[in-house]
Design a protein around this motif. Structure first.
Motif: not given
Length: 745
Positions: A685-704, A716-722
């Motif tokens: 099990t791999v747990t990766v801690y990311v900062s609470p960044s948001l999809n600031a490039n627009g919802q059509d380009r979510p962070l992954a 691949t994980t899209y860790f910030t929901p819309a």
């Protein structure tokens, strides 16, 4: 051109153009620039003056910044009054004959928002800036005496923009000198996202408005109310807030929003055109703040004229929600950012002591620079104190973003410590380390959100380790405080020592309460000792507050430590074998209890991370390899996050801003060896801690984020929901935060 000549005749007001003409001084580098300045020694600037050191600003504020820049270098901290920093005295002062220069700042308008200023700042101002009686109509203490000191601070910091105190206050009403005073200082005034057209709403509406604050029902009265605000501010330099929110800083209407907002903005533009008759409306600075649900209206298609600045916001917790995408960056009004160091609102308040990491501020605001959101930067600073250093970094970075990078942001704190406390370089680095750890510890969980179960009292001795770190930090801060000259100690107490002691005391209080609860559940008499300790710490907290006022008359991230609770089974040769392990104690379990070894020896030439106690913990910065694709590579952000640091792809606009596919990005590799996949029967099990960044490039380009182990397919994980269109509501009521805990005896 505005300017000042410093010469032997201090009472002499020179004509700067004569100086330029007589000395043949080349001013082309600053002429026509916004807030630029230069200095130089010149010969024969005026009759009877053989030589002079000339300070020239391209405009009013350029000259002011030049003078205050020299003042700071001569030994006057911008915080000399607000944080009791002593002025460094010199027997001689020298300047370079070749002078210095500074072009236009990175961000055009740089400022702060005094907000949630009750009770602390308001009570303080009442005691220090009035005779005990506030303004006639509002009772506010924020008069010209208060703002004189604040305006000077802003200019010394090289800020130029202010949203004034607005709870139970009205800048233009509280004191008739406030508006002309701001203009004389060169401070550009504005109002917050909920206060259209230079009126302090709801205070002024409650005083002068008629009918409900509802444009669908009462547009005529509201329009006339706004007209007064514009006419009142017309003689002065201002940025006009466009748009409208509902009464109490909530959405406009339950049923109608976008069409109504479009009507409101159109009417406001008409109003500005009428009041500024004969002036091109595009030359009048205007701002539309995309706060909370208003950003959703933008995403749904509402637009305003290009000359209006789009002010994007963070999520009120320091994570910017949206930036201009490439197709939006040609707007003439540009864009900016409304940021938070302080919050009174949902889901929880945070405003007690500083809990903002400047590494986080740099990471977020450098994104704003990259994406051309540089027209307006404004930060909510609550009561102003205790955010002094964070405020200065925010404004300083906006003044000249090119000066700061991932490799030198730590030096900002060191330089600040040298200036504030007259420290050696070595001691200043120690203070920088104290500040970095202080803000890291406090940002793990805002102090207001701590509780008795936050840190685990058993697993990995988490609570003990947290207290040990705080104790070490407190000892370091104490040593520095005690080694300072007595005149430096008050400033150090306010800016560094108090937040360390306050954070340590509060954390220890909550952990002690947790131990009290645990031991009471075990029927241990020592629970009483911890009950008494909590009460003592509560009193210590009060004593710290009193000292400050009277001076001068859960569980952290599950990082698993490598430790000695293991048995090393290794092959002494090339012959494979199996093993079993048993225990003669019922409380001791062994995992794995059996296994096999081949002739592979992971310790032979292996460099990486080895499992200990069932886990492998790796700091983001400790990669084995870092792969670069094109110009993009992974860079470390020092002192970022909850432990050591963070990493991020850099530069942010690399790869021509195009998306990466998970199979062909820049990537980091971490070599590790673990024991629970022997014979390939286990799971990882791999747990990766990311900062609470948001999809600031627009919802059509979510962070992954893509993660791959060995030759397995990448996951691949899209860790910030819309984000959605959050409908937010700020509380109008002010409340004092009380720390409560249950004690058991």
């Amino acid at each position: 051109m505005n300017g000042l000549v410093s010469s032997a005749a201090d009472d002499f007001k020179s004509d700067i153009q004569k100086v330029v003409n007589n000395s043949k001084l080349d001013i082309s580098s600053i002429e026509g620039q916004w807030e630029a300045f230069m200095t130089q020694v010149v010969d024969n600037p005026l009759p009877g003056i053989a030589k002079a050191y000339v300070i020239i600003g391209s405009d009013k504020r350029g000259t002011i910044y030049a003078l205050y820049d020299h003042s700071e270098q001569f030994g006057v901290s911008p915080w000399y009054w607000w944080a009791d920093v002593p002025v460094t005295r010199h027997s001689d002062i020298f300047v370079s004959a070749s002078g210095c220069s500074h072009g236009s700042p990175t961000v055009k308008y740089r400022g702060i928002f005094l907000n949630d200023e009750q009770p602390a700042l308001q009570f303080w101002a009442m005691e220090n800036c009035t005779n005990g009686t506030g303004a006639a109509l509002t009772g506010s203490p924020f008069n010209h005496l208060f703002y004189t000191k604040l305006f000077e601070l802003l200019l010394r910091l090289k800020a130029n923009y202010l949203w004034p105190a607005m709870w139970s206050s009205a800048f233009a009403v509280d004191d008739p000198q406030n508006q002309p005073l701001a203009d004389s200082f060169g401070i550009v005034m504005g109002t917050s996202h909920q206060e259209p057209l230079m009126r302090s709403t709801p205070v002024e509406w409650d005083l002068f408005g008629s009918g409900p604050w509802d444009y669908t029902m009462n547009s005529k009265n509201i329009y006339n109310y706004w007209q007064v605000g514009v006419q009142r501010a017309k003689p002065y330099e201002s940025i006009y807030t466009i748009g409208m929110r509902g009464a109490g800083d909530v959405p406009l209407s339950e049923t109608e929003n976008i069409g109504l907002l479009e009507e409101i903005v159109s009417d406001q533009r008409t109003l500005l055109t009428d009041v500024f008759s004969g002036t091109d409306i595009t030359a009048i600075p205007q701002m539309w703040c995309l706060y909370q649900e208003v950003e959703g209206y933008y995403e749904d298609g509402i637009r305003v004229d290009d000359d209006m600045t789009l002010l994007w916001t963070d999520d009120t917790w320091g994570n910017i929600r949206r930036y201009l995408i490439a197709s939006e960056r040609n707007r003439t009004g540009g864009a900016g950012v409304y940021y938070h160091f302080d919050l009174v609102g949902d889901p929880r308040d945070y405003k007690w002591i500083t809990s903002t990491q400047i590494s986080k501020v740099f990471e977020q605001m450098s994104l704003a620079v990259d994406r051309k959101a540089t027209e307006i930067w404004i930060v909510n600073v609550g009561d102003l104190k205790p955010y002094e250093m964070s405020i200065e970094f925010f404004v300083t970075y906006g003044w000249n973003a090119t000066r700061w990078s991932l490799t030198n942001i730590d030096s900002f704190v060191s330089s600040w410590a040298v200036r504030e406390f007259d420290l050696s370089a070595q001691d200043a680095d120690t203070v920088a380390s104290i500040v970095a750890n202080l803000t890291m510890y406090l940002s793990r969980r805002k102090p207001e959100l701590l509780n008795s179960t936050m840190f685990n009292l058993v697993n990995y001795r988490e609570a003990d380790n947290v207290l040990a770190a705080w104790d070490s930090l407190n000892h370091s801060a104490s040593r520095n405080y005690n080694n300072l000259a007595s005149d430096m100690q008050p400033a150090f107490f306010e800016l560094v020592f108090h937040p360390v002691q306050a954070g340590y005391t509060l954390t220890k209080l909550w952990i002690s309460a947790g131990v009290n609860n645990l031991r009471a559940s075990q029927a241990r008499v020592s629970a009483n000792d911890y009950a008494e300790q909590v009460e003592q710490l509560f009193e210590m907290d009060y004593d710290l507050e009193h000292e400050y006022q009277t001076i001068l008359n859960g569980i952290l991230d599950a990082y698993t430590p490598f430790n000695s609770r293991f048995v090393d089974v290794s092959a002494g040769g090339s012959i494979p074998f199996t093993f079993t392990a048993t225990s003669n104690a019922s409380w001791l379990s062994i995992t794995p209890a059996e296994g096999s070894l081949s002739n592979f020896n992971p310790e032979h030439g292996f460099k990486g991370f080895v499992e200990g106690d069932g886990g492998i913990a790796i700091e983001a910065a400790h990669a084995t390899r870092n792969t670069t694709v094109g110009e993009v590579t992974w860079r470390e952000i020092p002192n970022y996050g909850k432990t050591l640091s963070g990493v991020t792809p850099w530069p942010r606009l690399g790869n021509n801003e195009s998306n990466y596919t998970v199979v062909a990005p820049t990537y980091r590799e971490y070599d590790f060896y673990n024991f629970n996949t022997i014979s390939e029967t286990g799971n990882v099990t791999v747990t990766v801690y990311v900062s609470p960044s948001l999809n600031a490039n627009g919802q059509d380009r979510p962070l992954a984020l893509g993660v791959q182990i060995d030759s397995e397919p990448p996951q691949t994980t899209y860790f910030t929901p819309a984000l959605g269109h959050r409908v937010g509501a700020r509380r109008l009521g002010r409340s004092r935060w009380f720390r409560r805990t249950a004690l058991y005896r």
